[in-house]
Design a protein around this motif. Structure first.
Motif, short mmCIF file in Angstrom:
data_model
loop_
_atom_site.label_atom_id
_atom_site.label_comp_id
_atom_site.label_asym_id
_atom_site.label_seq_id
_atom_site.Cartn_x
_atom_site.Cartn_y
_atom_site.Cartn_z
N ALA A 89 -23.77 15.01 -35.01
CA ALA A 89 -24.59 14.96 -33.65
C ALA A 89 -23.64 14.74 -32.32
N ARG A 90 -24.40 14.58 -31.42
CA ARG A 90 -23.34 14.50 -30.13
C ARG A 90 -24.21 13.32 -29.41
N VAL A 91 -23.63 12.49 -29.17
CA VAL A 91 -23.99 11.32 -28.49
C VAL A 91 -23.22 10.93 -27.17
N ALA A 92 -23.96 10.94 -25.80
CA ALA A 92 -23.38 10.68 -24.64
C ALA A 92 -21.79 11.70 -24.61
N GLY A 93 -22.35 12.79 -25.06
CA GLY A 93 -20.98 13.94 -24.88
C GLY A 93 -20.08 13.86 -25.84
N ARG A 94 -20.31 12.90 -26.90
CA ARG A 94 -19.14 12.80 -27.87
C ARG A 94 -19.67 13.17 -29.23
N PRO A 95 -18.81 13.85 -30.20
CA PRO A 95 -19.20 14.06 -31.55
C PRO A 95 -19.45 12.85 -32.33
N VAL A 96 -20.38 12.61 -33.07
CA VAL A 96 -20.69 11.27 -34.03
C VAL A 96 -20.92 11.76 -35.49
N VAL A 97 -20.45 11.54 -36.47
CA VAL A 97 -20.83 11.83 -37.81
C VAL A 97 -21.41 10.59 -38.26
N ALA A 98 -22.43 11.22 -38.79
CA ALA A 98 -23.62 10.10 -39.79
C ALA A 98 -23.17 10.35 -41.20
N ASP A 119 -17.48 7.58 -34.92
CA ASP A 119 -17.00 8.57 -33.77
C ASP A 119 -15.98 9.41 -34.59
N ALA A 120 -16.41 10.71 -34.32
CA ALA A 120 -15.94 11.95 -35.19
C ALA A 120 -14.48 12.09 -34.65
N LEU A 121 -14.04 11.75 -33.54
CA LEU A 121 -12.43 12.04 -33.27
C LEU A 121 -11.60 11.02 -33.51
N ASP A 122 -11.82 9.76 -33.43
CA ASP A 122 -11.29 8.83 -34.03
C ASP A 122 -11.52 7.87 -35.17
#
Length: 353
Positions: free
Chosen positions: A89-98, A111-114
């Motif tokens: 998903a995307r939360v506050a403009g940042r990709p998020v993995v569940a 956080d999908a990026l870090d």
């Protein structure tokens, strides 16, 4: 994950009006640092239509990549409990993995990026990995649907997740969840709940997730439960002429279309002789298509044109001898890539041109 070949090749004559490109060989491999590669267990694409996908292995290694280039994004990370299902998903403009992990089924956000865990787990009483899906709300809210060990199906608004979430249903922890956007932008979910706790097939329900958070309304079940007696183990959602149609795959080796208003099948089954363990719905060439794969026939994928109920041939065949464990496709309101998880690979099957 390794990038895909840069030159896709065309398979001519896939079907009239459905031009599709296929990528040969491996394209996205889970880059585990130690030990032999393990099979990809879970696969998902971004709920908001962004060209992103996430895969997780049986050991819990998680990686996000760009579906257009095959380039990995951010840093790989691991859910120490092992990962059984994922959503993006995307939360506050940042990709998020569940992720839903381990036998306890803990639902976590990352956080999908870090690879940082975001906040406390949403729940630590979920099922062991079977059902998790993200959706984009009608007002842009990122939503997450998951099953719980207490027998409920729950919905979270990821922009401001409440402890425990909102209860959709309490008929048992679903064995499958899928989401889709209607042509008017409303988000829907389909859940498959076992008729018996010992079974891995059951009854399908359709949910309208579009109730705005500010009204305090609960999501609504649409129509009647369906699929009883059809040995359904997974379901997806399509829209024909603007109306929702549920697509199911069952242990009776049949793919069926259902009218959720009447809970009755629409026409004869779309029978797959080798069964269909994985199921996804997307658009190819502007037409709704069901994509199925079977673990009994490694590398074999079947495509069905839903308006005509006809199979499309020739279907893609993966170059790897691994059974397909999962399929993922871009949100059904968009044209986009179809991905398959086979062995330690996440492979782009097709993309519309």
């Amino acid at each position: 994950m390794t990038p895909p070949p840069q030159q896709p090749y065309r398979t001519p004559g896939l079907a009239p009006g459905l031009p599709v490109d296929h990528w040969p060989a491996a394209s996205a491999r889970t880059g585990e640092e130690l030990g032999a590669p393990t099979p990809v267990r879970a696969l998902a694409v971004a709920a908001d239509g962004a060209p992103l996908a996430v895969a997780a292995t049986e050991r819990g290694a998680v990686r996000v990549w760009h579906t257009g280039t095959g380039e990995p994004l951010g840093l790989p990370f691991a859910d120490d409990g092992g990962t059984g299902s994922v959503a993006l998903a995307r939360v506050a403009g940042r990709p998020v993995v569940a992720t839903a992990s381990g036998d306890e089924g803990t639902v976590r956000l990352w956080d999908a990026l870090d690879g940082r865990p975001l906040g406390d787990p949403l729940t630590d009483t979920g099922p062991s990995a079977g059902a998790l899906a993200a959706a984009q709300g009608a007002d842009g809210r990122p939503l997450l649907v998951a099953g719980c060990l207490d027998g409920t199906t729950r919905l979270w608004d990821l922009a401001a997740p409440d402890p425990g979430g909102a209860v959709l249903g309490d008929g048992g922890p679903p064995i499958a969840v899928a989401t889709a956007l209607a042509p008017d932008g409303r988000p829907f979910a389909v859940t498959t709940t076992p008729d018996d706790p010992a079974d891995d097939c059951g009854t399908v329900e359709l949910w309208d997730l579009s109730a705005p958070r500010r009204t305090g309304e609960s999501p609504r079940r649409m129509g009647e439960p369906l699929g009883r007696g059809a040995e359904v183990h997974t379901a997806a959602l399509a829209f024909l002429d603007g109306d929702p149609v549920v697509v199911t795959a069952g242990w009776d080796k049949a793919v069926r279309l259902w009218d959720p208003a009447t809970a009755r099948p629409l026409g004869a089954p779309l029978t797959a002789t080798d069964g269909a363990r994985a199921l996804a719905v997307t658009h190819l060439g502007g037409r709704p298509v069901a994509v199925t794969a079977s673990t009994a026939a490694p590398g074999a994928v079947r495509l069905y044109d839903l308006p005509t109920r006809r199979p499309l041939t020739p279907a893609p065949v993966l170059p790897h001898p691994h059974p397909i464990r999962a399929l993922a496709a871009a949100p059904s309101s968009l044209s986009g890539a179809v991905l398959a998880a086979a062995g330690p690979y996440a492979i782009p099957l097709s993309a519309t041109v």
